[in-house]
Design a protein around this motif. Structure first.
Motif, PDB file in Angstrom:
ATOM      1  N   ALA A 133      -2.447  12.938  -5.463  1.00  0.00           N
ATOM      2  CA  ALA A 133      -2.418  11.939  -4.269  1.00  0.00           C
ATOM      3  C   ALA A 133      -2.852  12.459  -3.023  1.00  0.00           C
ATOM      4  CB  ALA A 133      -1.012  11.748  -4.188  1.00  0.00           C
ATOM      5  N   ILE A 154       5.343  10.464   2.794  1.00  0.00           N
ATOM      6  CA  ILE A 154       5.933   9.695   1.630  1.00  0.00           C
ATOM      7  C   ILE A 154       7.215  10.158   1.027  1.00  0.00           C
ATOM      8  CG2 ILE A 154       5.330   9.005  -1.117  1.00  0.00           C
ATOM      9  CD1 ILE A 154       3.766   7.250   1.216  1.00  0.00           C
ATOM     10  N   ILE A 207      -3.644  10.833   0.913  1.00  0.00           N
ATOM     11  CA  ILE A 207      -2.291  10.177   1.114  1.00  0.00           C
ATOM     12  C   ILE A 207      -1.381  11.524   1.884  1.00  0.00           C
ATOM     13  CG2 ILE A 207       0.037   9.567  -0.098  1.00  0.00           C
ATOM     14  CD1 ILE A 207      -1.797   8.376  -2.333  1.00  0.00           C
ATOM     15  N   ASP A 208      -0.712  11.121   2.781  1.00  0.00           N
ATOM     16  CA  ASP A 208       0.406  11.925   3.519  1.00  0.00           C
ATOM     17  C   ASP A 208       1.218  12.203   2.754  1.00  0.00           C
ATOM     18  OD1 ASP A 208       1.729  13.396   5.038  1.00  0.00           O
ATOM     19  OD2 ASP A 208       1.457  12.161   6.928  1.00  0.00           O
ATOM     20  N   ARG A 260       0.811  -1.245   0.006  1.00  0.00           N
ATOM     21  CA  ARG A 260       0.139   0.041   0.065  1.00  0.00           C
ATOM     22  C   ARG A 260       0.682   1.083  -0.027  1.00  0.00           C
ATOM     23  NH1 ARG A 260      -4.794   1.430   4.388  1.00  0.00           N
ATOM     24  NH2 ARG A 260      -5.452   3.303   3.344  1.00  0.00           N
ATOM     25  N   THR A 261       1.925   1.227   0.813  1.00  0.00           N
ATOM     26  CA  THR A 261       2.985   2.393   0.988  1.00  0.00           C
ATOM     27  C   THR A 261       3.443   2.454  -0.498  1.00  0.00           C
ATOM     28  OG1 THR A 261       3.154   2.100   3.266  1.00  0.00           O
ATOM     29  CG2 THR A 261       4.780   3.343   2.010  1.00  0.00           C
ATOM     30  N   ALA A 299       1.247   4.223  -2.814  1.00  0.00           N
ATOM     31  CA  ALA A 299       1.137   5.438  -2.370  1.00  0.00           C
ATOM     32  C   ALA A 299       2.333   6.476  -2.978  1.00  0.00           C
ATOM     33  CB  ALA A 299       1.109   5.669  -0.984  1.00  0.00           C
TER      34      ALA A 299
END
Length: 449
Positions: A336, A346, A341-342, A321-322, A325
């Motif tokens: 994003a 990321i 999403i942060d 998942r990461t 992202a």
């Protein structure tokens, strides 16, 4: 919408092909590793490889019989010019050597211009030239004392082609470790980090400190280096890049900061480790030969480890998942962020992964070349940018393919260009790429304005 964008970004068929190639390389690495150890065979023409470095040059017009002595690091090698005034010598240990021309062996009426003694610092796998200019040379090819620096390794043969292909594959894998991180940084932030090459150098120098100075096991050393270099990426983003992003600095201003950071790191390396070439492992590496190819055992497991790490990075980007992202931020940061999403988290993760991979590349490079110094990473910077541009800016898989192509091109270029000048072929290839397909192999055209 994010999933649609990601689908456009990479073709599943292309990614399966890449993973298939990586798996094939991994099998090849361990297959080669079963070869029997063998001593390096002497050759009339020195060819730089994993266990050998070469000195060469041409003293035009003096003919055969002029002697030169290469002394240092426990070695004393005598070279002699041929009928064309060409000479070469092989050494098996990295470091500083003194090259002395025996003026008594010069033909009658020929005098040396300049010093008869020169020093050269060399790393295994490289070729360096030494220029000795003379007056009064009248032999064939004399040009009033003008001498050329290095000559391309002479003649084509299939054995040498096989050696160069494997060397190109090895170089490409090591470049890929660093260039994938460079591409991820560009993809998520738009920043071309000129200080990324110094992370490669830092990895090699830390490897020397823990393995050579402190005497730790090499695999424990690699683990420590990866953790420490990854931590430098975390600190860089926390104290430099995130605050600068929040201040709204332009990418041009931030690129200038990366250049300044690169210079600062280079001077720091010289302050703590000096300017000489140092070795991660004290003992000379053992080699093995399979057919015409000679490699060190360090080279073969470095290639295998590189393939494993590259596969793991690819699986992280595709299956987690990461990772998805990360690809989404690389494709469109604003979209994003709107999807929840942060982005800052990321980007922080990308800096950690990128610097950790660069540090690993530095250790592998130091082992393969049997030496590293304060400017090793800087010498690879052009190759890394060429690989990223060739594969497509911001695409991790493109950086991998581009690195393999660049590594192969550089090593095969040694057939036609002398010594370390082969690295300039990356610049030629980069210019051609920008003229023909500026978006790169895996990139896509974008409308501007």
């Amino acid at each position: 919408m994010v999933n649609t964008a990601l689908a456009r970004r990479s073709s599943p068929v292309s990614l399966r092909v890449i993973f298939g190639v990586l798996l094939g390389l991994l099998v090849l690495s361990f297959t080669l590793g079963t070869g029997a150890p063998a001593a390096h065979a002497a050759s009339d023409v020195c060819v730089a490889n994993a266990e050998t470095a070469c000195f060469n040059g041409t003293i035009k017009g003096v003919g055969a019989g002029v002697k030169l002595t290469i002394d240092g690091n426990g070695l004393n090698v005598v070279a002699e010019t041929d009928k064309d005034g060409k000479w070469n010598a092989a050494v098996t240990t990295a470091g500083v050597y003194t090259i002395t021309l025996d003026e008594k062996t010069l033909p009658a009426g020929v005098t040396l211009k300049g010093d008869a003694v020169q020093e050269r610092d060399i790393t295994l796998g490289f070729t360096k030239g030494a220029i000795f200019a003379v007056d009064g040379a009248t032999g064939e090819g004399a040009d009033n004392g003008q001498s050329q620096e290095q000559i391309a390794a002479e003649g084509f043969n299939w054995d040498r082609l096989a050696q160069q292909v494997v060397s190109g594959l090895r170089l490409g894998l090591l470049i890929a470790l660093a260039s994938i991180g460079l591409s991820l940084i560009y993809g998520t932030t738009g920043l071309s980090s000129f200080s990324h090459a110094e992370q490669v150098t830092l990895g090699g120098l830390l490897g020397y400190t823990f393995a050579n100075v402190l005497g730790l096991n090499i695999f424990l050393t690699i683990l420590i280096v990866v953790v420490l270099t990854g931590a430098t990426g975390y600190l860089q983003d926390a104290f430099i890049w995130k605050p600068l992003r929040r201040k709204g600095l332009s990418l041009t201003q931030m690129i200038i900061v990366t250049i300044g950071l690169a210079l600062a790191m280079q001077y720091t390396f010289q302050m703590f480790w000096g300017a000489k070439t140092i070795r991660i492992i004290k003992n000379n590496p053992e080699t093995f030969t399979i057919g015409p190819v000679t490699l060190t055992f360090e080279s073969i497991w470095a290639m295998g480890l590189s393939v494993i790490v590259l596969i793991l990075v690819g699986l992280f980007l595709l299956k987690t998942r990461t990772g998805r992202a990360t690809r989404a931020v690389s494709d469109n940061p604003a979209l994003a962020a709107a999807s929840g999403i942060d982005v800052d988290r990321i980007i922080r993760l990308v800096w950690v992964i990128a610097t950790a991979l660069a540090g690993l590349s530095g250790v592998m490079l130091g082992l393969v070349l049997n030496g590293i110094n304060w400017q090793t990473g800087m010498q690879l910077l052009l190759l890394m940018f060429a690989a990223v541009t060739l594969g497509g800016l911001g695409t991790a898989f493109g950086a991998l393919v581009g690195s393999l192509i660049i590594g192969m091109t550089v090593e095969l270029a040694n057939f036609v260009v002398p010594g370390d000048f082969k690295y300039a072929t990356a610049l030629v290839l980069l210019i051609i790429i920008l003229l023909v397909r500026p978006q790169g192999i895996f990139g896509r055209k974008e409308r501007i304005g």
